[in-house]
Design a protein around this motif. Structure first.
Motif, mmCIF file in Angstrom:
data_model
loop_
_atom_site.group_PDB
_atom_site.id
_atom_site.type_symbol
_atom_site.label_atom_id
_atom_site.label_comp_id
_atom_site.label_asym_id
_atom_site.label_seq_id
_atom_site.Cartn_x
_atom_site.Cartn_y
_atom_site.Cartn_z
ATOM 1 N N GLY A 1 -7.354 3.030 -7.312
ATOM 2 C CA GLY A 1 -7.810 1.750 -7.848
ATOM 3 C C GLY A 1 -9.209 1.903 -8.418
ATOM 4 O O GLY A 1 -9.664 3.016 -8.703
ATOM 5 N N HIS B 1 3.829 4.666 -4.924
ATOM 6 C CA HIS B 1 4.514 4.225 -6.133
ATOM 7 C C HIS B 1 4.688 5.434 -7.047
ATOM 8 O O HIS B 1 3.718 6.105 -7.399
ATOM 9 N N GLU C 1 -4.913 -2.937 -12.150
ATOM 10 C CA GLU C 1 -3.903 -3.739 -11.435
ATOM 11 C C GLU C 1 -4.052 -3.653 -9.921
ATOM 12 O O GLU C 1 -3.401 -4.400 -9.195
ATOM 13 N N HIS C 2 -4.871 -2.723 -9.444
ATOM 14 C CA HIS C 2 -4.902 -2.481 -8.000
ATOM 15 C C HIS C 2 -6.290 -2.694 -7.443
ATOM 16 O O HIS C 2 -7.282 -2.507 -8.144
ATOM 17 N N SER C 3 -6.348 -3.088 -6.174
ATOM 18 C CA SER C 3 -7.657 -3.189 -5.533
ATOM 19 C C SER C 3 -8.041 -1.805 -5.005
ATOM 20 O O SER C 3 -7.193 -0.926 -4.849
ATOM 21 N N ARG D 1 0.818 -1.207 0.000
ATOM 22 C CA ARG D 1 0.000 0.000 0.000
ATOM 23 C C ARG D 1 0.853 1.260 0.000
ATOM 24 O O ARG D 1 0.339 2.349 0.184
ATOM 25 N N ARG E 1 2.587 5.489 -10.334
ATOM 26 C CA ARG E 1 1.179 5.891 -10.165
ATOM 27 C C ARG E 1 1.125 7.401 -9.896
ATOM 28 O O ARG E 1 0.217 8.095 -10.350
ATOM 29 N N THR F 1 -9.062 1.492 -2.879
ATOM 30 C CA THR F 1 -8.739 2.065 -1.564
ATOM 31 C C THR F 1 -9.643 3.263 -1.323
ATOM 32 O O THR F 1 -10.409 3.657 -2.188
ATOM 33 N N ASP G 1 -7.796 4.060 -13.295
ATOM 34 C CA ASP G 1 -7.867 2.672 -12.832
ATOM 35 C C ASP G 1 -7.202 1.806 -13.885
ATOM 36 O O ASP G 1 -7.737 1.601 -14.966
#
Lengths: 765, 159
Positions: free
Chosen positions: A659, A580, A722-724, A577, A583, A726, A719
């Motif tokens: 995400g 990055h 690749e990410h869940s 978490r 991003r 948040t 989005d």
């Protein structure tokens, strides 16, 4: 040094603040740290249920007309389909978005379902609190599993009826369909049969491919919206009970003072007054301060009695806090080295070989949460039980303390979660609830404790003020090579209200970086306030980066992207978490592109860009502002003469990567609201203290922004798949202030370094 | 003392005439849709209609409304429960966050549109500035009013 004990305040704050900023791999051992397990132990919460993450109850299997209730989130019975919203609704939209996740996998017709606030039950639910923007990430998979589990059971029930394989069946709009024969069963028809089936393990059920989502990512209006526009009772303050009495609680205007004497007998004779008495307090700053309680037949009579109440306070151990004294001391400390929190590379060497340097003293005032619903709680003490109705962000954490204060077992305490008229972190702390419990213990009738607005602002758990001496440099290529952030915070009860670490921006992105910290003694409670730490750190570090860009005579956007550098994880981060930089760069580029970065602007207009990572969200904001000419000189709160200048925020463009989006309408609302809240806060919100007392206690002096000066806000989301998902309740707040500040500099060459910026003469027009 | 709220006359008995209307509505008549926010006429959460005009009820003594028609948020929809177009716009545009200020916002907007069915942006701001929203839903509040104003302008739904 304050003698107040704020341990429990600090533990709660730390728990939520930890989520706000990236971890520092080299975090110093002396910085207070508490993991979730220790936290639960400390607060005396039965660990099991909360730690399980997902607890399915067995379907209750018996004869006809049974409810299908495979878990805590779903009930299907003769009345229809009910989805349970487990978490406190404070305006962040979870009463809608969490059930949407269940509904997606359950394949129900959203228009037909009913959403109900669930009971508070740690054994049944993942985490029943509203804080840290954590509900979506914590619940996303468990709720999908809950919906998919129930769906699988309904499909199995239909397959059994038709004697076909479940794989030949599909679901849609609360029905199971058999494509071969065109037959269908409604979920309600299947409920009694499904209730007799064993509940499969959550891991064994198949979840949808997100590409198949029909509900998630669409715009869904809030489930309580109709009740709200009809004025139906939903909030804590709306609770009504037979024989209800109304209570107020008067504490010392300088926090920590104790009751020496009071005109209690006189108060008792006032019209409508039922009872009045002093309470000693527990010495713990999160449960009960000393004060005088008045119980009356109506809120107005209680308020009138409060006005007539005369208390002699013993202020020996009370707050002596002075903001003006603190500012003076901070200005002195800014010139001296403080405790090193992080020291990477060689800052001094970078400075001595640099091409250009910049230096600035940043400061921000205290602010109060001021949710629009003042604190209140209804409590009914019945000797062998205590029933509470509360607008709280941490219902399950309130129960153990309420039990202790009334001499009960936790099993004797029931808490009804009420809708909260705003939270912003204030209702993580249940002092108002504990006061209500303590007062109810002395009353035969149920009581509703009502804080006045003045109580609410004055006895807040404030966002601490703070000071940063910033120094940095660039090399001959205009690259940022040195960065020092010397942070001066406040230490209520002896522990820093907020803490720097080496992971705070631009940690991991600038070679020679030093972070120092020191703290001033303070008495008032300080705690988590929407996007804790990030809400002020972002202003300091993103403004100072802009200063260095100008020192290097380079474009601010170019320098920001250069600092972010190659796509990689920086600053540590738990469970993937962390921040990055890839991003980050993507949201920065998107915001810049959508705002038209670099376009020709009218004279006295300017654009500013800022990025911040908090609460697992990567957010960039570009603000476009225009600044009026210099007007008359006025005296600010700090007694300084400043020149008034009119500011207009023309456009705010926000790019967010949190995400996938659950409820697009809710997400856009959070972006718009965060921008307006952040603008409101940066413009004029300030609590100053003198003689141990807060100097602003109501909206006449604590001036929340109004509609006519709200900016246009554009929300964009990334989005990548690749990410869940948040949370979005907090991370948009932090980058707004620096984006506006940087735009002001671009427009008129004035660098704002003080929050609120009304201290530097700016007002919105 | 008797007062008329949402078309119904209520006998308040021997109430202190100085009691603010807000607390009469909330504590005596259980009409809790009208909210307490500041107690000093600064936030607008307590706004009600007094003979069709927006009025903050937190400082307004109940004795002053004896001969008036008071309308609260509970009395905005039609008697059969049908929502007004304004209420429907509030739902369709998902205006609320916490929702605490929204009753007062809706009442102020209702008062504006009764007087001026087709307000300009500036007229909307002027009418709505007395109402604070701590969550910052101003953009949506504005859009909801604008939607009804635009409908009125184009003569849809009979104004």
């Amino acid at each position: 040094m304050s003698t107040l004990n704020y341990d429990s305040v600090n533990e709660i704050t730390e728990f939520f603040t930890r989520k706000a900023q990236p971890d520092d791999a080299t975090r110093n051992a002396h910085i207070f740290k508490l993991d979730r397990r220790q936290f639960l132990k400390l607060t005396g919460i039965a660990g099991g249920g909360l730690m399980l993450g997902f607890a399915l109850s067995r379907a209750r299997a018996h004869a006809d007309h049974v409810d299908f209730n495979p878990n805590g989130y779903i009930k299907i019975d003769s009345e229809g389909i009910t989805l349970y919203a487990p978490n406190p609704e404070i305006g962040q939209g979870v009463k809608t978005s969490l059930p949407m996740i269940v509904a997606e996998e359950l394949d129900v017709d959203w228009a037909e379902i009913r959403v109900v606030q669930s009971e508070i039950n740690p054994a049944l639910y993942v985490q029943q609190f509203a804080g840290g923007s954590t509900a979506i990430p914590a619940y996303y998979t468990p709720l999908r599993q809950a919906g998919a589990t129930a769906r699988a059971m309904l499909v199995q029930a239909a397959a059994d009826q038709w004697s076909v394989s479940p794989s030949t069946l599909s679901t849609e709009l609360s029905q199971v369909l058999h494509a071969g024969t065109g037959q269908k069963f409604s979920y309600q028809e299947l409920a009694s049969v499904a209730a007799t089936l064993p509940v499969p393990s959550p891991e064994s059920v198949r979840l949808k491919d997100p590409k198949q989502f029909r509900l998630l990512g669409t715009r869904i209006t809030g489930v309580d919206n109709e009740a709200l526009v009809r004025g139906e009772p939903l909030f804590g303050i709306d609770v009504s009970l037979p024989d209800l009495k109304y209570a107020i609680y008067q504490k010392c205007p300088a926090i920590g003072g104790t009751v020496q004497s009071a005109n209690i007998e006189e108060i008792k004779k006032m019209p409508g007054v039922v009872d009045a008495f002093a309470l000693e307090g527990t010495g713990n700053g999160n449960d009960l301060f000393p004060g005088v309680a008045i119980i009356a037949n109506s809120t107005w009579e209680a308020f009138q009695a409060k006005r007539a109440l005369k208390v002699e306070w013993d202020e020996t151990n009370a707050s002596k806090d002075s903001w003006s004294a603190a500012r003076k001391e901070a200005a002195r400390l800014a010139q001296e080295p403080a405790t090193q929190i992080a020291n990477n590379g060689d800052f001094d060497a970078a400075m001595s070989t640099s091409t250009a340097t910049s230096s600035g003293f940043y400061q921000y005032h205290f602010v109060s949460h001021a949710p629009l619903e003042p604190q209140n709680c209804t409590a009914h003490y019945k000797g062998d039980s205590l029933e509470l109705w509360a607008p709280t962000q941490t219902p399950s954490w309130a129960i153990p303390t309420a039990a202790r204060l009334t001499g009960m077992e936790t099993s004797q305490v029931t808490l009804h979660q009420m809708r909260c008229g705003g939270g912003f972190g204030r209702r993580l702390y249940n002092d108002f609830l504990f006061e209500a419990a303590a007062i109810a213990r002395r009353s035969k009738s149920p009581i509703k404790l009502q804080w006045t607005r003045e109580d609410d602002v004055r006895y807040d758990l404030f966002r601490a003020g703070g000071f940063h001496q910033m120094d940095g440099c660039v090399d001959e290529n205009g690259k940022v090579t040195g960065w020092r952030n010397r942070f001066i915070t406040f230490a209520p009860g002896g522990r820093p209200a907020s803490s720097m670490n080496g992971g705070v921006f631009p940690g991991g992105m600038v070679d020679n970086l030093r972070v120092e910290q020191t703290a001033l003694d303070w008495a008032y409670r300080c705690a988590a306030w929407r996007a804790p730490n990030a809400n002020v750190f972002a202003f300091v570090v993103q403004s100072f980066l802009d200063e260095l860009s100008h020192a290097a005579q380079r474009d601010s956007l170019e320098v920001l992207l250069e600092v972010l550098g190659e796509p990689r994880s920086v600053g540590g981060g738990r469970r993937g978490r962390g921040m990055h930089t890839g991003r980050a760069a993507n949201v920065v580029k998107l915001a810049a592109e959508k705002a038209g970065w670099g376009k020709e602007l009218p004279k006295n207009s300017g654009m500013g860009v800022a990025f911040y990572y908090s609460h697992a969200g990567h957010i960039a904001i570009v603000a476009e502002v225009s600044v009026g000419g210099e007007e008359n000189a006025v005296t600010n709160r700090s007694g300084e003469n400043v020149i008034r200048r009119k500011l207009k925020v023309d456009n705010v463009t926000v790019a967010s990567d949190v995400g996938p989006i659950i409820n697009l309408s809710g997400a856009e609302n959070q972006v718009e609201g965060s921008v307006i809240d952040a603008l409101s806060t940066m413009m004029d919100l300030s609590i100053t203290f003198e003689n141990g007392r807060a100097e602003q206690t109501n909206f006449d002096k604590y001036r929340i922004l109004r509609a006519s000066v709200s900016p246009a806000v554009e929300a964009h989301f990334i989005d990548t798949g690749e990410h869940s998902p948040t949370g979005l309740g907090e991370p948009v707040f932090p980058p707004l202030a620096p984006a506006v500040g940087n735009a002001i500099f671009a427009a008129c060459g004035h660098r704002v370094r003080t929050l609120p910026i009304s201290e530097e003469g700016f007002y919105l027009g | 003392m008797k007062i008329n709220v949402n078309g119904t006359t209520h006998d308040l008995g021997e109430i202190n005439p100085r009691t603010p209307l807000l607390w009469v509505l909330r504590d005596h008549l259980s009409l809790v849709g009208t909210k307490y926010g500041c107690g000093i006429s600064q936030c607008g959460a307590c706004t009600v209609l007094l003979n069709g005009e927006a009025m903050k009820s937190c400082l307004y003594p109940v004795s002053a409304v004896r001969d008036a028609q008071v309308t609260t948020i509970e009395g905005v929809a039609a008697k059969d429960g049908t929502l007004t177009r304004l209420q429907q716009a509030w739902i369709d545009l998902d205006v609320a966050q916490c929702g605490y200020c929204q009753a007062g916002q809706l009442i102020s907007a209702e008062a504006l549109l009764r007087k001026n069915p087709t307000p300009t942006d500036d007229e909307i701001y002027a009418a709505m500035d007395p109402n604070l929203c701590r969550c910052g839903t101003y953009i949506r509040i504005h859009n909801a009013i604008k939607r009804v104003a635009d409908e009125n302008k184009s003569g849809q739904n009979g104004g």
